[in-house]
Design a protein around this motif. Structure first.
Motif, PDB file in Angstrom:
ATOM      1  N   VAL A  20     -20.569  18.971   0.983  1.00  0.00           N
ATOM      2  CA  VAL A  20     -20.439  17.763   1.789  1.00  0.00           C
ATOM      3  C   VAL A  20     -19.382  17.032   1.071  1.00  0.00           C
ATOM      4  CG1 VAL A  20     -21.344  15.842   2.866  1.00  0.00           C
ATOM      5  CG2 VAL A  20     -22.757  17.693   2.837  1.00  0.00           C
ATOM      6  N   LYS A  22     -17.206  13.309   1.571  1.00  0.00           N
ATOM      7  CA  LYS A  22     -17.567  12.120   2.029  1.00  0.00           C
ATOM      8  C   LYS A  22     -15.940  11.440   2.498  1.00  0.00           C
ATOM      9  CE  LYS A  22     -22.003  10.679   0.759  1.00  0.00           C
ATOM     10  NZ  LYS A  22     -22.912   9.567   1.511  1.00  0.00           N
ATOM     11  N   ASN A  27     -18.193  12.562   7.410  1.00  0.00           N
ATOM     12  CA  ASN A  27     -18.559  13.566   6.541  1.00  0.00           C
ATOM     13  C   ASN A  27     -18.008  15.122   6.900  1.00  0.00           C
ATOM     14  OD1 ASN A  27     -19.686  11.499   4.623  1.00  0.00           O
ATOM     15  ND2 ASN A  27     -21.451  11.885   6.273  1.00  0.00           N
ATOM     16  N   ASN A  29     -18.881  18.913   6.334  1.00  0.00           N
ATOM     17  CA  ASN A  29     -19.843  19.818   5.806  1.00  0.00           C
ATOM     18  C   ASN A  29     -19.472  21.412   5.718  1.00  0.00           C
ATOM     19  OD1 ASN A  29     -22.405  20.867   4.681  1.00  0.00           O
ATOM     20  ND2 ASN A  29     -23.409  20.810   6.708  1.00  0.00           N
ATOM     21  N   LEU A  53     -19.946  16.098  10.074  1.00  0.00           N
ATOM     22  CA  LEU A  53     -21.451  15.419   9.864  1.00  0.00           C
ATOM     23  C   LEU A  53     -21.450  14.199   9.907  1.00  0.00           C
ATOM     24  CD1 LEU A  53     -24.297  16.832   9.061  1.00  0.00           C
ATOM     25  CD2 LEU A  53     -23.750  16.426   6.767  1.00  0.00           C
ATOM     26  N   GLU A  55     -23.389  10.238   9.582  1.00  0.00           N
ATOM     27  CA  GLU A  55     -24.004   9.964   8.306  1.00  0.00           C
ATOM     28  C   GLU A  55     -25.454  10.047   8.660  1.00  0.00           C
ATOM     29  OE1 GLU A  55     -24.273   8.487   4.730  1.00  0.00           O
ATOM     30  OE2 GLU A  55     -22.338   8.842   5.493  1.00  0.00           O
ATOM     31  N   ASN A  57     -27.242  12.481  10.288  1.00  0.00           N
ATOM     32  CA  ASN A  57     -27.455  13.553  10.102  1.00  0.00           C
ATOM     33  C   ASN A  57     -27.341  14.245   8.605  1.00  0.00           C
ATOM     34  OD1 ASN A  57     -27.583  13.460  12.892  1.00  0.00           O
ATOM     35  ND2 ASN A  57     -26.054  15.066  13.215  1.00  0.00           N
ATOM     36  N   LEU A  58     -26.663  13.432   7.824  1.00  0.00           N
ATOM     37  CA  LEU A  58     -26.456  13.495   6.354  1.00  0.00           C
ATOM     38  C   LEU A  58     -27.869  13.451   5.678  1.00  0.00           C
ATOM     39  CD1 LEU A  58     -25.102  14.758   3.824  1.00  0.00           C
ATOM     40  CD2 LEU A  58     -24.082  12.440   3.722  1.00  0.00           C
ATOM     41  N   LYS A  59     -28.360  12.192   6.143  1.00  0.00           N
ATOM     42  CA  LYS A  59     -29.533  11.584   5.603  1.00  0.00           C
ATOM     43  C   LYS A  59     -30.614  12.513   6.076  1.00  0.00           C
ATOM     44  CE  LYS A  59     -28.216   6.704   5.669  1.00  0.00           C
ATOM     45  NZ  LYS A  59     -28.378   5.581   6.476  1.00  0.00           N
ATOM     46  N   LEU A  61     -30.421  15.650   6.485  1.00  0.00           N
ATOM     47  CA  LEU A  61     -30.401  17.005   5.782  1.00  0.00           C
ATOM     48  C   LEU A  61     -30.736  16.966   4.380  1.00  0.00           C
ATOM     49  CD1 LEU A  61     -28.772  19.883   6.138  1.00  0.00           C
ATOM     50  CD2 LEU A  61     -26.724  18.694   5.109  1.00  0.00           C
ATOM     51  N   LEU A  62     -30.590  15.516   3.819  1.00  0.00           N
ATOM     52  CA  LEU A  62     -30.995  15.231   2.439  1.00  0.00           C
ATOM     53  C   LEU A  62     -32.580  15.153   2.216  1.00  0.00           C
ATOM     54  CD1 LEU A  62     -28.151  12.724   1.185  1.00  0.00           C
ATOM     55  CD2 LEU A  62     -28.711  14.849   0.269  1.00  0.00           C
ATOM     56  N   THR A  70     -24.231  15.766  -7.225  1.00  0.00           N
ATOM     57  CA  THR A  70     -23.532  14.678  -6.707  1.00  0.00           C
ATOM     58  C   THR A  70     -22.573  14.016  -7.513  1.00  0.00           C
ATOM     59  OG1 THR A  70     -24.046  12.522  -5.514  1.00  0.00           O
ATOM     60  CG2 THR A  70     -25.460  12.932  -7.623  1.00  0.00           C
TER      61      THR A  70
END
Length: 72
Positions: A20, A22, A27, A29, A53, A55, A57-59, A61-62, A70
């Motif tokens: 990913v 940013k 974002n 992906n 992606l 934000e 949806n990123l959360k 995914l995490l 990171t």
């Protein structure tokens, strides 16, 4: 993508990661299938797909997958 901000392991597919990047508005992906020791000889790493992606949806995914890297 030369320098992803996050690398996330895909818990549903063995040997697959999400890279990913940013950006100010969104974002990006990149889903990458990595070659494993158990794969046949001659296989190479490959990009499976690439998409934008959001934000939230990123959360999600995490929350569902393991964070491997990171950039700080």
């Amino acid at each position: 993508m030369l320098s992803p901000d996050l690398i996330i392991r895909d818990s549903k597919h063995i040997g697959t990661v999400f890279a990913v990047k940013k950006l100010p508005d969104t974002n990006l992906n990149v889903v990458v299938r990595l070659v494993l020791e158990t794969d046949e000889a001659g296989f190479k790493n490959s990009v499976m797909t690439f998409y934008r992606l959001r934000e939230r949806n990123l959360k999600k995914l995490l929350e569902k997958n393991q964070l491997l890297y990171t950039r700080e």
